[in-house]
Write an enzyme that holds these catalytic residues in place. Structure first.
Site, PDB file in Angstrom:
ATOM      1  CD  GLU A 193      -3.110  -0.864   0.653  1.00 24.05           C
ATOM      2  OE1 GLU A 193      -3.167   0.211  -0.048  1.00 24.05           O
ATOM      3  OE2 GLU A 193      -4.024  -1.579   0.691  1.00 24.05           O
TER       4      GLU A 193
ATOM      5  CB  SER B  72     -13.871  -0.717  -6.093  1.00 23.03           C
ATOM      6  OG  SER B  72     -12.230  -0.497  -6.025  1.00 23.03           O
ATOM      7  CG  ASN B  73     -11.397   3.659  -1.987  1.00 24.44           C
ATOM      8  OD1 ASN B  73     -11.912   4.010  -1.316  1.00 24.44           O
ATOM      9  ND2 ASN B  73     -10.067   3.335  -1.920  1.00 24.44           N
TER      10      ASN B  73
ATOM     11  CG  ASN C 156      -5.196   4.691  -3.272  1.00 24.53           C
ATOM     12  OD1 ASN C 156      -4.265   5.185  -3.094  1.00 24.53           O
ATOM     13  ND2 ASN C 156      -5.514   3.561  -2.852  1.00 24.53           N
TER      14      ASN C 156
ATOM     15  CE1 TYR D  28       0.148   1.719  -4.065  1.00 23.32           C
ATOM     16  CE2 TYR D  28      -1.319   3.813  -4.587  1.00 23.32           C
ATOM     17  CZ  TYR D  28      -0.978   2.470  -4.141  1.00 23.32           C
ATOM     18  OH  TYR D  28      -2.026   2.034  -3.991  1.00 23.32           O
TER      19      TYR D  28
ATOM     20  CD  GLU E  45      -3.899  -2.621  -9.537  1.00 23.47           C
ATOM     21  OE1 GLU E  45      -2.780  -2.667  -8.999  1.00 23.47           O
ATOM     22  OE2 GLU E  45      -4.811  -2.149  -9.175  1.00 23.47           O
ATOM     23  CE  LYS E  46      -6.578   2.467  -8.731  1.00 26.52           C
ATOM     24  NZ  LYS E  46      -5.849   1.592  -7.722  1.00 26.52           N
TER      25      LYS E  46
END
Ligand SMILES: *[C@@H]1O[C@H](CO)[C@@H](O)[C@H](O)[C@H]1NC(C)=O
Ligand SMILES: *[C@@H]1O[C@H](CO)[C@@H](O)[C@H](O)[C@H]1NC(C)=O
Length: 395
Positions: A165, A222-223, A277, A283, A286-287
């Site tokens: 993360e 999704s978030n 995000n 960072y 896979e997006k």
């Protein structure tokens, strides 16, 4: 006849018969009786020996996979290992101390998906004292450290801090300094960096066929919990959506997409919002890989363009920072929508690189990182102590 001879005959009859047949066709006289038995036995044995040697010689190339494509600037994938069967080298034992978020998978997936077979993976804690490495998933560690492996630690054992993360979504569990020997993270300067990388093509790729497009801009999200740092991207999206139509999918917008529809949906969009995000160096998740694999142009929000270019060619994506604001970006995307030639230039990188589809099922989320950990302990013997974990991680 002894059992040995009998067995020999059973097995080698075809060879002897074949050679015998040749001889009787070409030879003027046939030896008879005892002589014949001896001669045929010798020929049979010789033939068998030859076959054996041939098999033995071809065996390594049968077992070893071919060399992987030459690693390019963006492909730092673990090298293929030669799966030599004999003699079996002693593989290091890597113990997975926690199953991340209880997402279990079969350890043989490492060989299946990544051709990684360099360690023996186990989740059997009774093997703790024998384990060369212990992979410890950060999010599962209790605040009082009571669920860490027991002391004393075997002197040869390496503990691997396992966390994928971003800092925004990382709880600072106290007491983790001077505890680990390796780090496994999305960070490029981790001991074991994990990401989906492009692979360099050995030869010029076949002509790229642009997938059929019936949507302009898509976003699967999704978030949208602001506590996870999503405010930046949510604000940007809201501003962008004022100027261009964005097709939304995902849990956050009650338009759930089936996993098997992920790549085909991405393919059907001209642009995809690869919005991370939270914004941190390296960072890049896979997006970004998804649209590249699907034949869609990623519009990225994340670390600066330069950081993206550490991993993918600069002409494979559009960065929101290339524009003064969301309105200007929207205008640019609308212009590209009408200019096929300019749009297709975003796919030129495919001549020299290819993107592979990443694993998308929730149960597969941690396969890559755990397998990379396995690959690392199978290849590296260096020891160190991670003295100040958070000083490094929370830059
Ligand atoms: C790993 O780190 C621990 C804790 O700092 C240290 O005591 C140990 O010597 C290191 N082990 C190895 C094998 O380097
Ligand atoms: C691909 O690589 C070749 C050399 O192998 C180079 O000439 C060419 O410019 C590259 N093309 C792209 C689109 O990067």
């Amino acid at each position: 006849m002894s059992t040995f001879l009998y067995w020999k005959e059973e097995v080698y009859t075809p060879v002897i018969g074949f050679i015998g047949g040749c001889l009787s066709d070409t030879g003027p006289t046939m030896p008879s009786g005892f002589e014949r038995v001896i001669l045929f036995s010798i020929l049979g044995l010789g033939g068998f020996l030859m076959l054996f040697l041939m098999y033995d010689k071809s065996a390594p190339s049968r077992i070893c996979p071919p060399e992987p494509a030459l690693p390019g600037p963006y492909s730092k994938r673990p090298e293929n290992r030669c799966l030599s069967k004999q003699p079996e080298p002693e593989k290091p034992l890597l113990l997975l101390w926690f199953w991340p978020e209880n997402r279990r998978f079969d350890f043989s997936d490492c060989a299946t998906f990544f051709n990684i077979d360099g360690c023996h993976l186990t989740d059997d804690r009774s093997l703790y004292n024998k384990a060369d490495g212990v992979l410890i998933f950060h999010k599962s560690i209790k605040h009082d450290l009571s669920n860490l492996p027991p002391s004393p630690r075997p002197p040869f054992q390496k503990w691997i801090w396992y966390h994928v993360e971003s800092p925004t979504n990382t709880i600072r569990i106290p007491g983790l300094d001077n505890l680990f020997n390796l780090t496994l993270s999305y960070r490029e300067d981790a001991d074991v960096p994990v990401r989906w990388r492009l692979t360099a093509r050995k030869s010029q790729g076949e002509d790229f066929m642009l997938p059929k497009k019936d949507k302009l801009v898509c976003w699967i999200v999704s978030n949208k919990d602001p506590a996870t740092g999503t405010e930046v991207r949510d604000n940007y999206y809201r501003e962008l959506a004022k100027h261009i139509k964005v097709e939304l999918f995902g849990k956050a917008y009650a338009r759930f997409l089936k996993y098997e529809d992920y790549y085909s949906t991405l393919s059907s969009c001209k642009f995809y919002l690869s919005f991370e995000n939270s914004v941190h160096k390296d960072y890049i998740t896979e997006k970004l890989n998804g649209p590249l694999a699907a034949g869609t142009v990623p519009v990225v929000l994340g670390p600066p363009r330069q950081n993206y270019e550490d991993f993918v060619p600069g002409d494979s994506f559009i960065h929101i920072n290339d524009f003064p604001d969301a309105k200007a970006l929207a205008e640019f995307l609308l212009k590209l929508d009408k200019d096929d030639e300019a749009y297709l230039r975003y796919f030129q990188w495919r001549r020299n690189f290819s993107a592979q589809e990443h694993l998308i099922q929730p149960s597969q989320e941690f396969i890559q990182s755990i397998c990379y950990g396995c690959d690392h302990v199978g290849k590296h013997k260096e020891y160190r102590v991670v003295h100040n974990l958070y000083k490094w991680y929370f830059v």
